[in-house]
Design an enzyme around this catalytic site. Structure first.
Site, PDB file in Angstrom:
ATOM      1  N   THR A   1     -41.400  -5.361 -86.992  1.00 33.99           N
ATOM      2  CA  THR A   1     -41.920  -6.660 -87.396  1.00 33.99           C
ATOM      3  C   THR A   1     -43.200  -6.428 -88.175  1.00 33.99           C
ATOM      4  O   THR A   1     -43.846  -5.394 -88.038  1.00 33.99           O
ATOM      5  CB  THR A   1     -42.176  -7.553 -86.162  1.00 33.99           C
ATOM      6  OG1 THR A   1     -42.552  -8.862 -86.587  1.00 33.99           O
ATOM      7  CG2 THR A   1     -43.271  -6.990 -85.272  1.00 33.99           C
ATOM      8  N   GLY A   2     -43.545  -7.383 -89.014  1.00 35.61           N
ATOM      9  CA  GLY A   2     -44.746  -7.235 -89.821  1.00 35.61           C
ATOM     10  C   GLY A   2     -44.442  -7.228 -91.299  1.00 35.61           C
ATOM     11  O   GLY A   2     -43.464  -7.803 -91.756  1.00 35.61           O
ATOM     12  N   MET A   3     -45.272  -6.561 -92.076  1.00 38.76           N
ATOM     13  CA  MET A   3     -45.124  -6.523 -93.521  1.00 38.76           C
ATOM     14  C   MET A   3     -43.916  -5.668 -93.902  1.00 38.76           C
ATOM     15  O   MET A   3     -43.957  -4.448 -93.826  1.00 38.76           O
ATOM     16  CB  MET A   3     -46.397  -5.958 -94.166  1.00 38.76           C
ATOM     17  CG  MET A   3     -46.383  -5.991 -95.684  1.00 38.76           C
ATOM     18  SD  MET A   3     -46.298  -7.658 -96.365  1.00 38.76           S
ATOM     19  CE  MET A   3     -47.977  -8.229 -96.066  1.00 38.76           C
ATOM     20  N   GLY A   4     -42.852  -6.339 -94.294  1.00 37.10           N
ATOM     21  CA  GLY A   4     -41.592  -5.660 -94.536  1.00 37.10           C
ATOM     22  C   GLY A   4     -41.661  -4.566 -95.575  1.00 37.10           C
ATOM     23  O   GLY A   4     -40.986  -3.534 -95.456  1.00 37.10           O
TER      24      GLY A   4
ATOM     25  N   THR B   1     -41.253 -12.186 -87.291  1.00 40.11           N
ATOM     26  CA  THR B   1     -39.835 -11.842 -87.270  1.00 40.11           C
ATOM     27  C   THR B   1     -39.417 -11.647 -85.818  1.00 40.11           C
ATOM     28  O   THR B   1     -40.191 -11.135 -85.024  1.00 40.11           O
ATOM     29  CB  THR B   1     -39.626 -10.506 -88.016  1.00 40.11           C
ATOM     30  OG1 THR B   1     -39.986 -10.671 -89.365  1.00 40.11           O
ATOM     31  CG2 THR B   1     -38.188 -10.029 -87.908  1.00 40.11           C
TER      32      THR B   1
ATOM     33  N   ARG C   1     -37.353 -12.529-103.026  1.00 40.67           N
ATOM     34  CA  ARG C   1     -37.857 -11.409-102.232  1.00 40.67           C
ATOM     35  C   ARG C   1     -37.022 -11.216-100.972  1.00 40.67           C
ATOM     36  O   ARG C   1     -36.664 -12.155-100.279  1.00 40.67           O
ATOM     37  CB  ARG C   1     -39.316 -11.663-101.857  1.00 40.67           C
ATOM     38  CG  ARG C   1     -39.965 -10.534-101.035  1.00 40.67           C
ATOM     39  CD  ARG C   1     -39.964 -10.814 -99.552  1.00 40.67           C
ATOM     40  NE  ARG C   1     -40.748  -9.844 -98.788  1.00 40.67           N
ATOM     41  CZ  ARG C   1     -40.802  -9.789 -97.465  1.00 40.67           C
ATOM     42  NH1 ARG C   1     -40.111 -10.650 -96.751  1.00 40.67           N
ATOM     43  NH2 ARG C   1     -41.550  -8.892 -96.859  1.00 40.67           N
ATOM     44  N   VAL C   2     -36.721  -9.952-100.680  1.00 37.50           N
ATOM     45  CA  VAL C   2     -36.048  -9.573 -99.442  1.00 37.50           C
ATOM     46  C   VAL C   2     -36.922  -8.544 -98.742  1.00 37.50           C
ATOM     47  O   VAL C   2     -37.411  -7.604 -99.373  1.00 37.50           O
ATOM     48  CB  VAL C   2     -34.651  -8.982 -99.731  1.00 37.50           C
ATOM     49  CG1 VAL C   2     -34.028  -8.406 -98.457  1.00 37.50           C
ATOM     50  CG2 VAL C   2     -33.740 -10.048-100.326  1.00 37.50           C
ATOM     51  N   GLY C   3     -37.127  -8.718 -97.452  1.00 39.40           N
ATOM     52  CA  GLY C   3     -37.952  -7.790 -96.690  1.00 39.40           C
ATOM     53  C   GLY C   3     -37.134  -6.739 -95.968  1.00 39.40           C
ATOM     54  O   GLY C   3     -35.996  -6.434 -96.332  1.00 39.40           O
ATOM     55  N   ASP C   4     -37.715  -6.198 -94.912  1.00 32.71           N
ATOM     56  CA  ASP C   4     -37.059  -5.118 -94.173  1.00 32.71           C
ATOM     57  C   ASP C   4     -36.039  -5.610 -93.161  1.00 32.71           C
ATOM     58  O   ASP C   4     -35.142  -4.863 -92.767  1.00 32.71           O
ATOM     59  CB  ASP C   4     -38.111  -4.283 -93.443  1.00 32.71           C
ATOM     60  CG  ASP C   4     -38.798  -5.080 -92.339  1.00 32.71           C
ATOM     61  OD1 ASP C   4     -39.270  -6.203 -92.629  1.00 32.71           O
ATOM     62  OD2 ASP C   4     -38.881  -4.595 -91.200  1.00 32.71           O
TER      63      ASP C   4
END
Length: 277
Positions: free
Chosen positions: A189-192, A138, A166-169
């Protein structure tokens, strides 16, 4: 570094931080060789490239789009949401409808290279992300302009081969990005999913409000995640800047760096990590 170079063109000519962050991340959105942002992003498990982005200015105004298809520059759509609607978030077909009404061009975001990667993945349909490559690229950018104002932007195509919808952070204020012009700004950034569960960037900014340095605040946000979640298979990195322009970052696993640019020049700075090499 390319994104910062573009953003610095705005800042160095006395432009504002909001324009700088938008122009900076657009460079990566348009880069088809980057498979985690914009065109060329790896698709979901059904073959759809869906994008998330948000933007926030010094006044606390914010705009966001999520689950958006067919638009190369979701960050610019997010800015239009902020400036032209009474809402903060538009999603899916509604976000696309709004973008097209605002004059954005409809584009096929699935490039031949990304399509080949997806078709190869489908043979086994297993998702095993490579830390620091697939699941943390990201782009989040925060900037401080000559007027002393902060703004930020965040944009992504999300996890490769995610479930459709799916929606992340990244498009969520307080998770992927948060700006408070009295204190500072942070992006993640990373695993949302891990960031969403901890309201990570809001936490970072609040810790800076309480007197922590940007790095100290990022470290505490990482520790909150590490304490409660199984972090062995995912990366999280936080990046922050305070009102004075001091910056800092912290991550779970080694290998996360952030690009920094000011009038002294540009550099890539490795972040300290919770897990040691």
């Amino acid at each position: 570094m390319k994104a910062n170079e573009e953003a610095w063109k705005v800042l160095s000519s006395q432009g504002n931080a909001l324009d700088a962050v938008e122009q900076g991340v657009r460079i990566i959105e348009a880069d088809a060789s980057n498979h985690t942002v914009g065109i060329g992003g790896l698709p979901d498990r059904d073959g759809h490239v869906t994008l998330d982005a948000c933007i926030m200015d010094q006044k606390g105004n914010a705009g966001s789009v999520c689950f958006l298809e067919h638009i190369v520059h979701p960050v610019s759509v997010a800015r239009k949401v902020m400036e032209k609607t009474p809402h903060v978030i538009l999603s899916g077909s509604g976000a696309l409808q709004f973008a097209l009404e605002e004059g954005f061009e409809k584009t096929d975001l699935l490039t031949p290279e990304s399509k080949r990667a997806w078709e190869k993945w489908k043979k086994n349909a297993e998702y095993s992300p490579v830390i620091n490559i697939e699941n943390h690229d990201t782009i989040g950018m925060i900037a401080l302009d000559s007027a002393g104002n902060l703004s930020g932007a965040c944009t992504t195509s999300g996890l490769a081969y995610k479930m459709h919808g799916r929606v992340g952070d990244s498009p969520i204020l307080g998770a992927g990005l948060f700006v408070d012009n009295e204190v500072g700004a942070a992006t993640a950034t990373g695993m949302g999913e891990a960031v969403l569960k901890t309201c990570g960037t809001f936490l970072v900014v609040e810790l800076m409000r309480q007197g922590r340095s940007p790095e100290e605040a990022c470290k505490e946000a990482v520790l909150r995640i590490a304490k409660k979640q199984n972090y062995n298979d995912f990366q999280i990195g936080f990046l922050a800047m305070d009102k004075k322009g001091n910056t800092g970052a912290y991550c779970i696993h080694p290998g996360f760096s952030y690009a920094h640019q000011n009038k002294e020049g540009a550099e890539l700075i490795p972040a300290k990590s919770y897990v040691k090499e």
